[in-house]
Each structure stands twice: as structure tokens, then as C-alpha cells.
Design a protein around this motif. Structure first.
Motif, PDB file in Angstrom:
ATOM      1  N   GLY A  37       0.709  -1.173  -0.017  1.00  0.00           N
ATOM      2  CA  GLY A  37       0.028  -0.153   0.140  1.00  0.00           C
ATOM      3  C   GLY A  37       0.926   1.080  -0.076  1.00  0.00           C
ATOM      4  O   GLY A  37       0.538   2.184  -0.626  1.00  0.00           O
ATOM      5  N   ASP A  38       1.923   1.353   1.046  1.00  0.00           N
ATOM      6  CA  ASP A  38       2.674   2.241   0.713  1.00  0.00           C
ATOM      7  C   ASP A  38       3.424   2.679  -0.332  1.00  0.00           C
ATOM      8  O   ASP A  38       3.666   3.906  -0.900  1.00  0.00           O
ATOM      9  CB  ASP A  38       3.723   2.452   2.142  1.00  0.00           C
ATOM     10  N   ARG A  63      -0.585   0.678   3.943  1.00  0.00           N
ATOM     11  CA  ARG A  63      -1.829   1.539   3.568  1.00  0.00           C
ATOM     12  C   ARG A  63      -2.848   0.540   3.118  1.00  0.00           C
ATOM     13  O   ARG A  63      -2.584  -0.225   2.415  1.00  0.00           O
ATOM     14  CB  ARG A  63      -1.646   2.659   2.914  1.00  0.00           C
ATOM     15  N   ASP A  64      -4.048   0.561   3.513  1.00  0.00           N
ATOM     16  CA  ASP A  64      -5.201   0.148   2.991  1.00  0.00           C
ATOM     17  C   ASP A  64      -5.866   0.640   2.064  1.00  0.00           C
ATOM     18  O   ASP A  64      -5.491   1.605   1.601  1.00  0.00           O
ATOM     19  CB  ASP A  64      -6.303  -0.565   3.992  1.00  0.00           C
ATOM     20  N   SER A  67      -7.372   4.171   2.476  1.00  0.00           N
ATOM     21  CA  SER A  67      -6.536   5.082   2.796  1.00  0.00           C
ATOM     22  C   SER A  67      -5.726   5.731   1.676  1.00  0.00           C
ATOM     23  O   SER A  67      -5.562   6.884   1.385  1.00  0.00           O
ATOM     24  CB  SER A  67      -5.313   4.710   3.714  1.00  0.00           C
ATOM     25  N   ILE A  68      -5.483   4.711   0.850  1.00  0.00           N
ATOM     26  CA  ILE A  68      -4.879   4.919  -0.540  1.00  0.00           C
ATOM     27  C   ILE A  68      -5.834   6.078  -1.480  1.00  0.00           C
ATOM     28  O   ILE A  68      -5.530   6.923  -1.945  1.00  0.00           O
ATOM     29  CB  ILE A  68      -4.559   4.021  -1.468  1.00  0.00           C
TER      30      ILE A  68
END
Length: 255
Positions: A37-38, A63-64, A67-68
Motif C-alpha cells: 500500500g505505501d 496502507r489499506d 487510505s490510498i
């Protein structure tokens, strides 16, 4: 055209990701894959060539997906996002829409359905824009039909000194331009095309977002709050986007 489209696949399940990449390339799309995710968000924010659409898993390392997509919208990136999720609950779907996603597909899914959803997102971004009249005067707002079906959807609409351009997904105010997500635009257009009519939350879930659940969620209120900030001169005292307590909402046009 598919061969001109770059599709970002953000998915950490290796076998699923490889299957998506293979089939997308077989259909003529160009692809880019991220599994973290990041790292995915960093690439999306830094790449010079923005993807045409994003296939985004919810559960990712780092990140999920929620969040993205939220970070992308806050950064001013409005690439269509199709969320892939093992969660099929209405509340999770609406959470994705609130974050700024444009569509969702619960796992496991049929590949033909995924391609149909993807093609739908790409059409919605380009089809109406190609048919926008090259004139400065906005077309009149068509009166809603007696039936629920609206066969001549609104393209440009003037309200409260704002110009809503549904083809370009934006609202022009006297001092700025506000970009809409597809879901925000779809909800606002649905209300505008039915002036004065009380629209129940369940109707929005089923007819706008295609969430066929009996649960009547109030998370839609957050969308209305955002739309009021974009459209109403005084969002705390709205005169166009009204709440009908215990039922839903209605749009009141200017006289």
C-alpha cells in the motif's frame, strides 16, 4: 481505446495479481503492478503518466485501499478507482465510496464482470465528454419524466452562481474549481434530475451506487455534507440540498 490505457493493479495476492495482469495485457491494456500500500501510493503520486484507471484491493500491507484512495483525492488525483474487496457489506461499500472510490467488486469475482465494470468506468470518463456541445450557453435542464427513467441526463447545470459540469466532473464557483468524484457527480445529478422529489436513502443505495442491501445507512449524509460545501452559498443553512428527516433528501432548484 484499451491499448492506449494504462491500468494500475494494486493487489498483494500474487496469483490474483498475475491473473489480472495477464488478462489485462491480453485485452490490449498496459499495466503496472504494486503489492504494497505505501509503495503503491508513492508511485501513484510520483509517476508522470497517471494510469487511466486503478484496480485497488482493500486489504494490503502498509496502507489499506481506503487510505490510498482518500490520499489520492486529497492530493487532487481523480483517476477512476475500482475497489476489489472481500468485504461485501453495504457499510464497507459506502466507506469506499466516501473515501473517493468510483465502483467496487466483491471477491471472488468473474473476470468478465471485472472487465465490464472497468469498461464502464472508462466510458463514463470519456463518452459524454466527447458529446459535450462546443457552446458557452448551457443546455436547459430537462424536466424529469413521469417514470423513474431519465433518458436525457443533465450535462451542465447552473445553480447558486455555480456551474456544475458533469462531463468534466467539476463545479466552478466564483473563486475556485471543485473536482468531483464519479460517485459525488452521480449522486448530485440523480437529485438534480428529480427536482423537488423526495429521494430515500435506500433509493440512492440501489439506483445510484447499486448496493442491493436492506440496510438503510446514514453514511450517505457525509456525501450530502460535502456537496453542500461545494454548492450552497451557506452550507449550514442549505436551500438546495435539503434533508427530509427520517427519509432522505431532495433538491430544490432556483426559481
Amino acid at each position: 481505446m484499451p491499448q492506449q490505457s494504462l491500468i494500475a493493479v494494486i493487489e498483494d495476492e500474487e496469483h490474483l495479481a498475475q491473473g489480472l495482469l495477464f488478462n489485462l495485457e491480453a485485452e490490449g491494456y498496459r499495466v503496472h503492478h504494486e503489492s504494497d500500500g505505501d509503495a503503491a501510493l508513492a508511485w501513484l503520486l510520483a509517476t508522470e503518466e497517471q494510469p487511466t484507471a486503478i484496480l485497488l484491493d482493500v486489504m494490503l500491507p502498509g496502507r489499506d485501499g481506503f487510505s490510498i484512495v482518500r490520499a489520492l483525492r486529497e492530493a487532487g488525483h481523480y483517476t477512476p478507482v475500482l475497489m476489489l474487496t472481500a468485504r461485501g457489506r453495504s457499510e464497507d461499500v459506502v466507506e469506499g465510496f466516501e473515501a473517493g472510490a468510483d465502483d467496487y467488486l466483491p471477491k471472488p469475482f468473474d473476470l468478465a464482470i471485472l472487465f465490464a465494470r472497468l469498461s464502464g468506468l472508462l466510458r463514463r470518463m470519456h463518452w459524454q465528454r466527447e458529446q459535450t456541445p462546443a457552446v458557452d450557453t448551457p443546455p436547459p435542464v430537462p424536466a424529469p419524466l413521469p417514470e423513474e427513467e431519465v433518458t436525457n441526463p443533465v450535462g451542465i447545470y447552473l445553480c447558486a452562481g455555480r456551474t456544475i459540469n458533469f462531463d468534466d466532473l467539476e463545479i466552478r464557483t466564483p473563486d475556485k474549481v471543485v473536482h468531483l468524484t464519479l460517485m459525488e457527480a452521480d449522486l448530485l445529478r440523480y437529485l438534480i434530475e428529480r427536482p423537488g422529489k423526495i429521494i430515500a436513502r435506500k433509493e440512492i443505495l440501489e439506483n445510484v451506487w447499486h448496493v442491493h442491501e436492506d440496510t438503510d445507512t446514514r453514511a450517505i449524509d457525509n456525501f450530502i455534507v460535502r456537496l453542500r460545501r461545494y454548492l450552497e452559498p451557506n452550507p449550514s443553512n442549505p436551500v438546495h440540498l435539503l434533508t427530509v428527516r427520517g427519509v432522505g433528501y431532495r433538491f430544490i432548484p432556483e426559481e
